[in-house]
Design a protein around this motif. Sequence first.
Motif, short mmCIF file in Angstrom:
data_model
loop_
_atom_site.label_atom_id
_atom_site.label_comp_id
_atom_site.label_asym_id
_atom_site.label_seq_id
_atom_site.Cartn_x
_atom_site.Cartn_y
_atom_site.Cartn_z
N SER A 146 4.43 7.08 1.49
CA SER A 146 4.66 6.28 2.80
C SER A 146 4.11 4.67 2.15
O SER A 146 3.34 4.74 1.27
N SER A 147 4.89 3.98 2.22
CA SER A 147 4.44 2.73 1.82
C SER A 147 4.29 0.86 3.44
O SER A 147 5.33 1.31 4.67
N GLU A 148 4.03 0.34 2.27
CA GLU A 148 3.92 -1.03 3.45
C GLU A 148 3.99 -2.03 3.32
O GLU A 148 2.86 -1.86 1.69
N TRP A 149 4.72 -3.52 2.94
CA TRP A 149 4.39 -4.26 2.17
C TRP A 149 4.47 -5.55 2.69
O TRP A 149 4.92 -5.68 3.70
N ASN A 209 13.81 1.78 -2.43
CA ASN A 209 13.32 1.15 -0.74
C ASN A 209 12.50 -0.08 -0.32
O ASN A 209 12.67 -0.76 0.09
N ALA A 210 11.71 0.38 -1.19
CA ALA A 210 10.39 -1.08 -1.30
C ALA A 210 11.27 -1.84 -1.73
O ALA A 210 10.96 -3.16 -1.45
N GLU A 228 7.36 -11.71 4.48
CA GLU A 228 7.84 -10.94 5.64
C GLU A 228 7.49 -9.78 5.24
O GLU A 228 6.40 -9.66 4.02
N ARG A 229 7.10 -8.88 6.21
CA ARG A 229 6.84 -7.02 6.64
C ARG A 229 7.74 -5.77 6.63
O ARG A 229 8.35 -6.44 7.52
N TRP A 230 7.70 -5.58 6.21
CA TRP A 230 8.21 -4.26 6.08
C TRP A 230 7.66 -2.98 5.66
O TRP A 230 6.78 -2.87 4.76
N THR A 231 7.92 -1.83 6.13
CA THR A 231 7.58 -0.18 6.05
C THR A 231 8.96 0.66 4.90
O THR A 231 9.81 0.34 5.88
N VAL A 232 8.11 1.35 4.61
CA VAL A 232 8.87 2.49 3.98
C VAL A 232 8.55 4.07 4.78
O VAL A 232 7.33 4.53 4.24
N LYS A 269 1.03 -1.21 0.35
CA LYS A 269 0.03 -0.31 0.08
C LYS A 269 0.32 1.20 -0.06
O LYS A 269 2.01 1.30 0.42
N LEU A 270 0.27 2.40 -1.11
CA LEU A 270 1.10 3.23 -1.75
C LEU A 270 0.40 4.81 -0.91
O LEU A 270 -0.75 4.95 -1.22
N VAL A 271 1.18 5.12 -0.27
CA VAL A 271 0.15 6.76 0.51
C VAL A 271 0.98 7.61 0.05
O VAL A 271 1.61 8.02 0.35
N LYS A 272 -0.21 8.84 -0.28
CA LYS A 272 0.07 9.80 -0.74
C LYS A 272 0.06 10.75 0.18
O LYS A 272 -1.33 10.94 0.95
N LYS A 273 1.21 11.46 1.19
CA LYS A 273 0.87 12.84 1.82
C LYS A 273 1.29 13.88 1.32
O LYS A 273 1.34 14.03 0.17
#
Length: 203
Positions: A146-149, A173-174, A158-162, A137-141
């Motif tokens: 920001s994003s989470e994967w 980075n993702a 495997e989970r991570w956030t950017v 999910k890619l979130v426009k602020k």
Amino acid sequence: MLDNAASYVDQYQYVSISDDRKKDLSYRLLVSFNKSTLMDVLNSSGLAVWDVNRAKILLWLVIEQKGKQAFLDIDRNAKVEKAIQDAAMAKGIPLLLPLMDLEEKQAISVIDILAAKPDKILEASSRYDVATILSGKLVKKRTCWSSEWALHFNNKIERWTVSCTDLKTNLNNALQGVYEYLSVFYALRRAMLPHEIRGLLSP
């Protein structure tokens, strides 16, 4: 190899770069190395190498803008789609985007993308016959993204956030996260003997 790097060079050239802010031309050095020679040295050294023949990774991506969430639409989100493909190419990761036809729209929703239980993602992905699935999910602020994967691979997630950065940096980075997980697995597998691989893949 680093001490003797010049011996692996096929050719090099200087390319002029014009810069409106400067009166003088600047130059960039482009160097091409001999791929087959480098690979021979790497393979004979016993180093683990992730082969160039890489299976495609299915990407399910939700974009959130102004509080609204929707699946990536290539026509509406051309800038995002290009940034993703550029990041994937830079990391050597072949991506496959879902068709998002009527069948898929009925089978999966944006809520399912990062759900704790990935049953619907796995079910919707079965038609593509892939070993690896990336959902995000890619979130426009206001001034950043920001994003989470979640990476579904080898019966694990495997989970991570950017954190919030510009679009290009965020996606680079993702995809770096994907590269780190997969390169370790495939390079390790290539360096191992067949019976060791079977042990690694056993539950």
